[in-house]
Design a protein around this motif. Structure first.
Motif, PDB file in Angstrom:
ATOM      1  N   GLY A 273       0.820  -1.211   0.000  1.00  0.00           N
ATOM      2  CA  GLY A 273       0.000   0.000   0.000  1.00  0.00           C
ATOM      3  C   GLY A 273       0.856   1.264   0.000  1.00  0.00           C
ATOM      4  O   GLY A 273       0.432   2.312  -0.476  1.00  0.00           O
ATOM      5  N   SER A 274       2.084   1.141   0.530  1.00  0.00           N
ATOM      6  CA  SER A 274       2.978   2.301   0.613  1.00  0.00           C
ATOM      7  C   SER A 274       3.395   2.806  -0.766  1.00  0.00           C
ATOM      8  O   SER A 274       4.030   3.847  -0.889  1.00  0.00           O
ATOM      9  N   LYS A 275       3.003   2.068  -1.820  1.00  0.00           N
ATOM     10  CA  LYS A 275       3.292   2.504  -3.186  1.00  0.00           C
ATOM     11  C   LYS A 275       2.506   3.783  -3.533  1.00  0.00           C
ATOM     12  O   LYS A 275       2.897   4.534  -4.414  1.00  0.00           O
ATOM     13  N   ARG A 276       1.362   3.966  -2.861  1.00  0.00           N
ATOM     14  CA  ARG A 276       0.527   5.123  -3.192  1.00  0.00           C
ATOM     15  C   ARG A 276       0.326   6.100  -2.031  1.00  0.00           C
ATOM     16  O   ARG A 276       0.173   7.284  -2.248  1.00  0.00           O
ATOM     17  N   SER A 277       0.279   5.557  -0.803  1.00  0.00           N
ATOM     18  CA  SER A 277      -0.068   6.433   0.315  1.00  0.00           C
ATOM     19  C   SER A 277       0.463   5.836   1.612  1.00  0.00           C
ATOM     20  O   SER A 277       0.682   4.635   1.715  1.00  0.00           O
ATOM     21  N   THR A 278       0.636   6.711   2.610  1.00  0.00           N
ATOM     22  CA  THR A 278       1.047   6.202   3.916  1.00  0.00           C
ATOM     23  C   THR A 278      -0.160   5.727   4.722  1.00  0.00           C
ATOM     24  O   THR A 278      -0.005   5.200   5.820  1.00  0.00           O
ATOM     25  N   LYS A 279      -1.376   5.936   4.178  1.00  0.00           N
ATOM     26  CA  LYS A 279      -2.578   5.506   4.897  1.00  0.00           C
ATOM     27  C   LYS A 279      -2.587   3.977   5.011  1.00  0.00           C
ATOM     28  O   LYS A 279      -2.011   3.286   4.170  1.00  0.00           O
ATOM     29  N   ALA A 280      -3.246   3.485   6.055  1.00  0.00           N
ATOM     30  CA  ALA A 280      -3.192   2.046   6.331  1.00  0.00           C
ATOM     31  C   ALA A 280      -4.577   1.425   6.307  1.00  0.00           C
ATOM     32  O   ALA A 280      -5.576   2.097   6.535  1.00  0.00           O
ATOM     33  N   ASN A 281      -4.605   0.121   6.026  1.00  0.00           N
ATOM     34  CA  ASN A 281      -5.877  -0.596   6.017  1.00  0.00           C
ATOM     35  C   ASN A 281      -5.605  -2.101   5.974  1.00  0.00           C
ATOM     36  O   ASN A 281      -4.458  -2.529   5.897  1.00  0.00           O
TER      37      ASN A 281
END
Ligand code: ZN
Length: 422
Positions: A235-243
């Motif tokens: 996910g870190s490829k696009r955003s630091t947001k987590a899920n």
């Protein structure tokens, strides 16, 4: 466009829906409170709370501009003879009704995507970047759009061709045939998406051996839950947001954790997240959700069929002869208020499911406390809006606001086993 009463009613339906959605966003920003809610003190700093409010204001402003611009373009297209011109061009390029319909609707979808492109770029590279979320490179941004376009052309095109053909040739029962096709298509997609579609956008790798993987596998085994694997998604490829999310059906159920989630949570908190997802599966939410979606599709297609028989409407928008594709486009606009209402209904069902899955996870080894801590960490990582306006929650929230979830978890008491006990 001729301003007949039915034509004006279609425009009014569209404008009403957009206005209601904009009102909800505006109220949402207006209702921000300056005081950091008590349950999050100690986890969130005052500075992070202030930053989350600036983030909400900035993304709301961009969202309103984005939707306002899109609506203005659509209204200009409809009122300046766009339907007549585009229909003529599509028919000149493709003689058959299905071909002309695909060209007409495809051109509209492409135009919409192109008009939205500057806003998507502004969102990623200005707003998300300013608040430290964006990690998308220009290359990923462009590739994402190209892959999305390819999928839309191949999958969306095939599905739309089948629906257009059904309405063109099958008469009064067309909506039933279209419903069967769309349902079969969604069923197949549910099965193949994890292996064929998601890997086009992200890399999925098995979670490396260690405490976290052990804890997750132990919990699934104790629950008697057949887990096909625990995966880490980049996910870190696009955003630091987590899920984290669950995919697959039958024996191929997997949990995928964003790599951005792993360093923000303890193994016990991740077990609580897995327990929540297993709860959805155990309580039949995934199956029920699929059938509710299917029911909604049937209702949409049945009403679309009735709408297509509305004489004189297409002519009022400048179509030289009535067609399935112009009828479907107008239906998509007229349908907006009902779609918003059905969306609110399905969000209410989804929020109920979320509360049930939380209650299920509260029985995991870490107790309600572990899930509560996980939710707090997640809300901070994503700078979630802690005090969303009830109208926005009703219309758009598929999950209850985090404070409501924390309150319900606290009502469960300390849990079956205190944190850290064997
Ligand atoms: Zn959930």
């Amino acid at each position: 466009m001729t301003p007949t009463l039915p034509a004006l009613a279609v425009l009014a339906a569209l404008i009403f829906t957009e206005a209601l959605s904009a009102l909800a966003r505006w109220l949402n920003v207006r209702s921000l409170s300056l005081e950091l809610p008590a349950p999050l003190r100690g986890i969130w700093s005052e500075e992070a709370y202030a930053r989350s409010q600036r983030y909400l204001a900035a993304s709301t402003r961009l969202g309103l501009a984005r939707e306002g611009f899109s609506l203005a373009c659509l209204l200009a297209f409809l009122s300046c003879g766009g339907v007549c011109w585009l229909d003529g061009a599509a028919r000149a390029a493709f003689p058959g009704e299905v071909g002309a319909g695909l060209a007409f609707l495809g051109a509209l979808a492409l135009a919409q995507a192109l008009l939205d492109l500057p806003f998507a770029a502004w969102s990623a590279f200005v707003v998300e970047a300013r608040f430290g979320f964006n990690t998308t490179t220009a290359r990923t941004f462009v590739l994402d759009r190209l892959k999305g376009l390819g999928l839309a052309v191949i999958l969306g095109g095939a599905l739309l061709a089948a629906v257009l053909w059904a309405f063109q040739t099958l008469g009064g029962m067309a909506w039933l045939a279209a419903w069967a096709v769309v349902t079969a298509f969604s069923g197949v997609l549910l099965v193949v998406a994890p292996t064929w579609i998601l890997p086009l956008f992200n890399r999925f790798e098995p979670l490396p051996q260690g405490d976290t993987r052990q804890a997750l596998e132990d919990y699934a085994r104790d629950e008697g839950f057949a887990l096909d694997g625990v995966f880490v998604m980049d996910g870190s490829k696009r955003s630091t947001k987590a899920n984290a999310f669950f995919t697959g059906v039958g024996k191929r159920k997997r949990i995928s954790l964003y790599d951005t989630l792993l360093d923000k949570m303890t193994p016990e908190q991740l077990v609580a997240v897995l327990a929540h997802e297993i709860g959805h599966s155990r309580l039949g939410h995934i199956r029920t959700g699929f059938w509710l979606g299917t029911l909604r599709t049937g209702l949409t297609l049945g009403l679309a069929q009735l709408f297509l028989g509305w004489g004189g409407l297409q002519e009022a928008f400048g179509a030289t002869r009535p067609s399935i594709h112009v009828g479907l486009m107008l239906f998509a606009l007229a349908w907006q208020p009902l779609a918003l209402g059905l969306g609110a209904l399905s969000n209410a069902v989804s929020r109920r499911f979320e509360r049930q899955a939380d209650a299920f996870a509260a029985r995991a080894p870490g107790g309600p406390q572990a899930l509560a801590e996980a939710l707090k960490a997640l809300s901070l990582a994503n700078l979630s809006n802690l005090t969303p306006h009830p109208l926005l929650v009703a219309l758009e929230y598929s999950h209850p606001p985090v404070l409501e979830r924390l309150r319900l978890l606290a009502a469960h008491g300390p849990g079956p086993r205190p944190s850290g006990a064997a």
